[in-house]
Structure formats: C-alpha cells, structure tokens
Write a protein that holds these residues in place. Structure first.
Motif, PDB file in Angstrom:
ATOM      1  N   SER A 159      55.946  42.952  38.776  1.00  0.00           N
ATOM      2  CA  SER A 159      54.551  42.528  38.914  1.00  0.00           C
ATOM      3  C   SER A 159      53.883  42.462  37.553  1.00  0.00           C
ATOM      4  N   GLY A 160      52.914  41.537  37.430  1.00  0.00           N
ATOM      5  CA  GLY A 160      52.194  41.335  36.176  1.00  0.00           C
ATOM      6  C   GLY A 160      51.198  42.329  35.941  1.00  0.00           C
ATOM      7  N   TRP A 163      57.411  33.198  35.956  1.00  0.00           N
ATOM      8  CA  TRP A 163      56.403  33.887  36.755  1.00  0.00           C
ATOM      9  C   TRP A 163      55.911  32.989  37.876  1.00  0.00           C
ATOM     10  N   MET A 164      55.441  33.617  38.941  1.00  0.00           N
ATOM     11  CA  MET A 164      54.879  32.878  40.062  1.00  0.00           C
ATOM     12  C   MET A 164      53.697  33.665  40.619  1.00  0.00           C
ATOM     13  N   ALA A 165      52.681  32.929  41.065  1.00  0.00           N
ATOM     14  CA  ALA A 165      51.542  33.561  41.722  1.00  0.00           C
ATOM     15  C   ALA A 165      52.023  34.203  43.025  1.00  0.00           C
ATOM     16  N   LYS A 166      51.525  35.404  43.321  1.00  0.00           N
ATOM     17  CA  LYS A 166      51.961  36.124  44.522  1.00  0.00           C
ATOM     18  C   LYS A 166      51.745  35.318  45.798  1.00  0.00           C
ATOM     19  N   GLY A 205      53.120  33.957  26.060  1.00  0.00           N
ATOM     20  CA  GLY A 205      51.851  34.647  25.852  1.00  0.00           C
ATOM     21  C   GLY A 205      50.633  33.748  25.963  1.00  0.00           C
ATOM     22  N   GLN A 206      50.818  32.434  25.982  1.00  0.00           N
ATOM     23  CA  GLN A 206      49.692  31.504  26.080  1.00  0.00           C
ATOM     24  C   GLN A 206      49.046  31.566  27.459  1.00  0.00           C
ATOM     25  N   PHE A 207      49.846  31.796  28.482  1.00  0.00           N
ATOM     26  CA  PHE A 207      49.322  31.969  29.826  1.00  0.00           C
ATOM     27  C   PHE A 207      49.320  33.461  30.107  1.00  0.00           C
ATOM     28  N   ARG A 208      48.174  33.991  30.459  1.00  0.00           N
ATOM     29  CA  ARG A 208      48.057  35.422  30.706  1.00  0.00           C
ATOM     30  C   ARG A 208      48.369  35.720  32.165  1.00  0.00           C
ATOM     31  N   THR A 209      49.435  36.478  32.366  1.00  0.00           N
ATOM     32  CA  THR A 209      49.782  36.899  33.712  1.00  0.00           C
ATOM     33  C   THR A 209      48.977  38.147  34.058  1.00  0.00           C
ATOM     34  N   GLY A 210      48.829  38.388  35.346  1.00  0.00           N
ATOM     35  CA  GLY A 210      48.065  39.544  35.792  1.00  0.00           C
ATOM     36  C   GLY A 210      48.605  40.096  37.090  1.00  0.00           C
TER      37      GLY A 210
END
Length: 123
Positions: free
Chosen positions: A122-123, A66-69, A46-51
């Motif tokens: 997906s975030g 998680w990974m950036a698209k 939760g410290q890094f907010r995914t979107g």
C-alpha cells in the motif's frame, strides 16, 4: 517464486528503455480517472505521488507499477500485461510524444496462481 501480477511485453520494454534514456527512472500508475480512463500512465519516478488510495502491484522492467485501490477491485483476479501500440493517447504519459501509448492486456488468474500471488504494497 510468486506469481507476478504485472508482466511486460518486449515491445513495451523497448519503449520504456527509450523513455528511461530521456527521463531517468520511471514508474507507472493506473487509475480509473480522466484522459485515457484506465490506461497505464508512465511518469518519471516520484513525479506522481502515490498515497493511501494506491497499491503497488509489482515492478515491470525495473519500474514500480501502482494502481488506485478502487480500480484494483475490478482487476484483482487478473494478471496484467503492459503492452504498447501505435497511436497517441490523450494523457500525460511520457511515451505519448513518441506516437505510441501503453495499454493493459489482462487474463484471469488460474486457481493455482491465485494461491501464490506476489504481495501487495500500500502507498
């Protein structure tokens, strides 16, 4: 059982477990951004907010990965393995004060594996 997109080595599990003892539940995010470039970053969950620009590839040792698209475009045909090695990275990742850093090793999926991959979220 579907083919996992992200695996983890035993050494990385040990480091993760130590970090978890100190910080609680964890998550990973890999971007193509600053600091260590595309190194996986370990955060308190939760410290890094995914979107919307992030994709959950799976879980390793109980932690979401998680990974950036935009990064995923380059990695989508590879199975990733989270590993660890001695040395300090220049990131905000939680393992850095331990004198180690997480890294990714990759190998191309086989055609059979590509047909049976884990679903993305997906975030």
């Amino acid at each position: 059982m579907p083919t996992q997109r992200v695996l983890i080595t035993e050494d990385a599990k040990k480091v993760m477990n130590e970090v978890r003892e100190k910080h609680g539940e964890l998550m990973f995010h890999q971007s193509g951004g600053c600091c260590d470039g595309s190194s996986p970053m370990c955060y308190k969950k939760g410290q890094f907010r995914t979107g919307k620009s992030d994709i959950k590839l799976g879980e390793v040792n109980g932690a979401e990965f998680w990974m950036a698209k935009d990064q995923f475009k380059y990695w989508q045909y590879m199975q990733l393995t989270l590993d660890v090695k001695p040395g300090r990275g220049s990131s905000f990742s939680l393992e850095i004060p331990m004198g180690v850093r997480f890294l990714i090793k990759s190998k191309m999926f086989t055609e059979e594996q590509l047909e049976d991959l884990e679903e993305l979220v997906s975030g």
